[in-house]
Design an enzyme around this catalytic site. Sequence first.
Site, PDB file in Angstrom:
ATOM      1  N   SER A  79      -4.039  -9.468  -3.699  1.00 18.08           N
ATOM      2  CA  SER A  79      -3.344  -8.026  -3.362  1.00 18.08           C
ATOM      3  C   SER A  79      -3.766  -7.454  -2.073  1.00 18.08           C
ATOM      4  CB  SER A  79      -3.351  -7.032  -4.682  1.00 18.08           C
ATOM      5  OG  SER A  79      -4.507  -6.858  -4.944  1.00 18.08           O
ATOM      6  N   GLY A  80      -4.884  -8.007  -1.523  1.00 19.06           N
ATOM      7  CA  GLY A  80      -5.547  -7.327  -0.244  1.00 19.06           C
ATOM      8  C   GLY A  80      -4.865  -7.831   0.800  1.00 19.06           C
ATOM      9  N   HIS A 107     -11.773  -6.632  -5.651  1.00 12.88           N
ATOM     10  CA  HIS A 107     -12.812  -7.043  -4.667  1.00 12.88           C
ATOM     11  C   HIS A 107     -14.302  -7.197  -5.181  1.00 12.88           C
ATOM     12  CE1 HIS A 107      -9.441  -7.492  -1.827  1.00 12.88           C
ATOM     13  NE2 HIS A 107      -9.991  -6.637  -0.988  1.00 12.88           N
ATOM     14  N   CYS A 133     -10.773  -2.334   2.586  1.00  9.68           N
ATOM     15  CA  CYS A 133     -10.834  -2.254   1.126  1.00  9.68           C
ATOM     16  C   CYS A 133     -12.118  -2.941   0.705  1.00  9.68           C
ATOM     17  CB  CYS A 133      -9.674  -2.987   0.626  1.00  9.68           C
ATOM     18  SG  CYS A 133      -9.168  -4.468   1.261  1.00  9.68           S
ATOM     19  N   ARG A 156     -10.943 -15.304   0.334  1.00 11.84           N
ATOM     20  CA  ARG A 156      -9.936 -15.127  -0.533  1.00 11.84           C
ATOM     21  C   ARG A 156      -9.942 -15.634  -1.889  1.00 11.84           C
ATOM     22  NH1 ARG A 156      -7.543 -10.503   0.255  1.00 11.84           N
ATOM     23  NH2 ARG A 156      -6.807 -10.943   2.372  1.00 11.84           N
ATOM     24  N   LYS A 172     -15.009  -6.413  10.126  1.00 14.62           N
ATOM     25  CA  LYS A 172     -14.477  -5.244   9.840  1.00 14.62           C
ATOM     26  C   LYS A 172     -15.750  -4.361   9.024  1.00 14.62           C
ATOM     27  CE  LYS A 172      -9.588  -5.786  10.003  1.00 14.62           C
ATOM     28  NZ  LYS A 172      -8.655  -5.816   8.828  1.00 14.62           N
ATOM     29  N   VAL A 184       0.845  -1.157  -0.107  1.00 16.93           N
ATOM     30  CA  VAL A 184       0.148  -0.053   0.124  1.00 16.93           C
ATOM     31  C   VAL A 184       0.880   1.242  -0.049  1.00 16.93           C
ATOM     32  CG1 VAL A 184      -1.714   1.314   1.409  1.00 16.93           C
ATOM     33  CG2 VAL A 184      -1.913  -1.253   1.145  1.00 16.93           C
TER      34      VAL A 184
END
Length: 360
Positions: free
Chosen positions: A187-188, A250, A157, A243, A213, A23
């Site tokens: 990539s998250g 996403h 995200c 995932r 979250k 990030v």
Amino acid sequence: MTRESPFGEARLPVAVLGATGAVGQAFVRLLAKHPWFELIEVAASERSAGKSYAEATTWIGSEPIPEAIANLTVQPCTPASIRAPVVFSALDAATAADAEPSFAKSDRIVLTNARNYRMEPDVPLVIAEVNPDHLDVIAAQRKRRGWSGAIVANGNCAAIVGAMALAPIQQRFGIRRVFVVTMQAVSGAGYPGVASLDILGNVIPYIKDEEPKLEEEFCKFLGLRESDHIQSAPMVVSAHTNRVPVEHGHTLCMSVELNRKGDVAEVEAHLANWRGAPEAVRLPSSPERPLLLTKDPDRPQPRRDVDTGRGMTVTVGRVRRDPILDVRLVALGHNVIRGAAGASVLNAELMASTGRIPKP
């Protein structure tokens, strides 16, 4: 056409904390040639401090490190080492817990991607097009915490992508319940992230701490600003997070129960016409359309839609009646850009354009 800079011909000096991670590198790419901000400092862990940014970073971008940034010396993540009045934080949660308040106490504005302070009632959790008025609680934050700076958070995200798709629905109809299933890109998980033998040809139906979250952040994003805090929206969210072997993007499949009933055509029309808050229009990072409705029956898809609006547009499709709740839809957004670094940069532009960041 982009708005004129609130800083005139000057650019505001900024820094990136945690600049060597995935990030952090996204921040570097977005800020390297920013018309309003000048990236003058990068900071990272003690093992990287003192090296050039090029030496300290395992660069994962397809383009080379911007030359001006490559030669910067990596600084420690301390206020004494950083001159910039605005810092973008890509720190992990363990480091951010102490580092970010230390910068706020030192008169810095911290735009954070970390999770630590997102759900604090006096910390604005902001999507520029959705809830810009939440920034007004900064005054209460300063008074309560006794610092002259500020912490402003962007969300998880996947929560950002989902909340952007839900915002027009909440504003028009109100939302009672949301059931969401995510398919989240590798990539998250950062870099190096998930081991290839775990994810190739596979789906992992668990992402640590992710489901709470979404269940909390949806409600805060779509909540109301009170005089000194954010009151979360009284909706119930049930999340399943997965995932999947996708690089970026996403995807969220959501079923929604409305407070005020509306048919699918009405919901679609409102999604199609939504442009977000006027304060967020024509900023340097603003896409032309923050939300794009597609009528194609097999869209959105990460491979085809993730880079829409330079990665800042959330694409929504498959809006249809839900036999259990009221309406269901699919939303897709770029998790590294709209879901992380790009969201913080846009929040900083919003703060600058509304006078919440003083001129250098």
